[in-house]
Scaffold this active site. Structure first.
Site, PDB file in Angstrom:
ATOM      1  N   HIS A 163       0.844  -1.196   0.000  1.00  0.00           N
ATOM      2  CA  HIS A 163       0.000   0.000   0.000  1.00  0.00           C
ATOM      3  C   HIS A 163       0.882   1.249   0.000  1.00  0.00           C
ATOM      4  CE1 HIS A 163      -3.343  -2.473   2.073  1.00  0.00           C
ATOM      5  NE2 HIS A 163      -3.847  -2.075   0.924  1.00  0.00           N
ATOM      6  N   CYS A 250      -2.946   0.901   9.596  1.00  0.00           N
ATOM      7  CA  CYS A 250      -3.977  -0.043   9.103  1.00  0.00           C
ATOM      8  C   CYS A 250      -5.001  -0.374  10.168  1.00  0.00           C
ATOM      9  CB  CYS A 250      -3.343  -1.360   8.678  1.00  0.00           C
ATOM     10  SG  CYS A 250      -1.773  -1.229   7.894  1.00  0.00           S
TER      11      CYS A 250
HETATM   12  C1  CIR Z   1      -3.783  -7.496   3.725  1.00  0.00           C
HETATM   13  O1  CIR Z   1      -2.926  -8.023   2.994  1.00  0.00           O
HETATM   14  O2  CIR Z   1      -4.791  -6.988   3.271  1.00  0.00           O
HETATM   15  C2  CIR Z   1      -3.564  -7.513   5.218  1.00  0.00           C
HETATM   16  N1  CIR Z   1      -2.929  -8.733   5.589  1.00  0.00           N
HETATM   17  C3  CIR Z   1      -2.736  -6.311   5.641  1.00  0.00           C
HETATM   18  C4  CIR Z   1      -3.439  -5.020   5.393  1.00  0.00           C
HETATM   19  C5  CIR Z   1      -2.606  -3.846   5.776  1.00  0.00           C
HETATM   20  N2  CIR Z   1      -3.347  -2.650   5.630  1.00  0.00           N
HETATM   21  C6  CIR Z   1      -2.814  -1.467   5.363  1.00  0.00           C
HETATM   22  O3  CIR Z   1      -1.624  -1.373   5.069  1.00  0.00           O
HETATM   23  N3  CIR Z   1      -3.633  -0.428   5.343  1.00  0.00           N
END
Ligand code: CIR
Length: 255
Positions: A163, A250
């Site tokens: 991201h 996140c």
């Molecule tokens: C994913 O791959 O969607 C989750 N394991 C981690 C999400 C992390 N979110 C973020 O960076 N906003």
């Protein structure tokens, strides 16, 4: 300044969350403890925290940031690009309805996809990462919505990272933590840049809240650089979330 935050407790299935990290499976009990510490840090920054119950149907659902973008004028319900995460938005809609009137809740429509981790707010301007999770159609929809509210957005193509905010995070007062592929990107050249070395790349995702900055545990150089900016640092251990590619931002929505 932020007055509210929304978080969601991790569910036991979080140990099977999507990952590229190669750091092993999270320890669920430790993840729960770290989540409580994270909430306490948010509260120490003066925000009222709404804590949603865990949702076992969605292993990654503690990463609420990806399901919505919350601004001072409207809230956006996203359409996550990860197929296993699309259903997470259903439970976020009623929560945001308690904070925003129905006409101030916007939606990303398929085939557009967008995850909040790809959105970095800098005042009324939003940087939107084009990633495996956020496509051009989703970013265009978001920019049109921003313009409707007198705000603006621009796209930033990503190459290697998950991201946008995995690699770059705004710390207010023109300060930008920046790492890896973004260091040479002219899009960010007007910021006061705080480069994050490759060994501490995970710490490029720090969280400014009301003059304090949450920094992940174990990254002393980044911590020091932020302290030198004059911010009070709150160190939060997110080791179990790192194992499933999750960082500090996140785990919450802030508004
Ligand atoms: C994913 O791959 O969607 C989750 N394991 C981690 C999400 C992390 N979110 C973020 O960076 N906003």
């Amino acid at each position: 300044m932020f007055s509210h935050a929304i978080v969601k407790k991790p569910c036991p299935a979080m140990i099977d969350g999507i990952t590229t990290a190669n750091l092993g499976k999270p320890d669920y009990a430790l993840a729960l403890q770290q989540h409580q510490d994270y909430v306490a840090a948010l509260q120490a920054c003066g925000v009222a925290v709404t804590q949603l119950e865990a949702d076992e149907a969605f292993p990654d659902s503690c990463f609420v940031e990806d399901t919505a973008v919350v601004t001072k004028k409207f809230a956006l319900i996203t359409n996550p690009g990860a197929p296993s995460r699309k259903g997470e938005i259903q439970s976020m809609i009623p929560v945001l309805q308690t904070f925003y009137s129905a006409d101030k809740i916007e939606y990303i429509q398929a085939p557009g996809t967008l995850e909040g981790g790809d959105v970095m707010m800098v005042g009324d301007h939003f940087y939107i990462g084009l990633s495996h999770r956020t496509n051009q159609e989703g970013a265009q929809q978001f920019i049109r919505i921003l313009q409707k509210y007198g705000m603006s957005g621009e796209m930033v193509p990503l190459h290697t990272i998950l991201h946008l905010k995995t690699g770059v995070s705004y710390q207010e007062n023109n300060n930008l933590l920046i790492s890896g592929e973004f260091l040479q990107n002219p899009t960010f050249s007007h910021f006061h840049q705080i480069p994050v070395e490759p060994e501490e790349a995970y710490a490029a995702n720090c969280l400014w809240i009301n003059g304090k900055v949450l920094v992940p545990a174990g990254f002393p150089h980044t911590q020091k650089a932020i302290e030198q900016l004059g911010y009070e640092v709150l160190v939060v251990d997110t080791s179990e979330y790192r194992k499933i590619d999750g960082g500090l931002s996140c785990l919450s929505l802030r508004f």
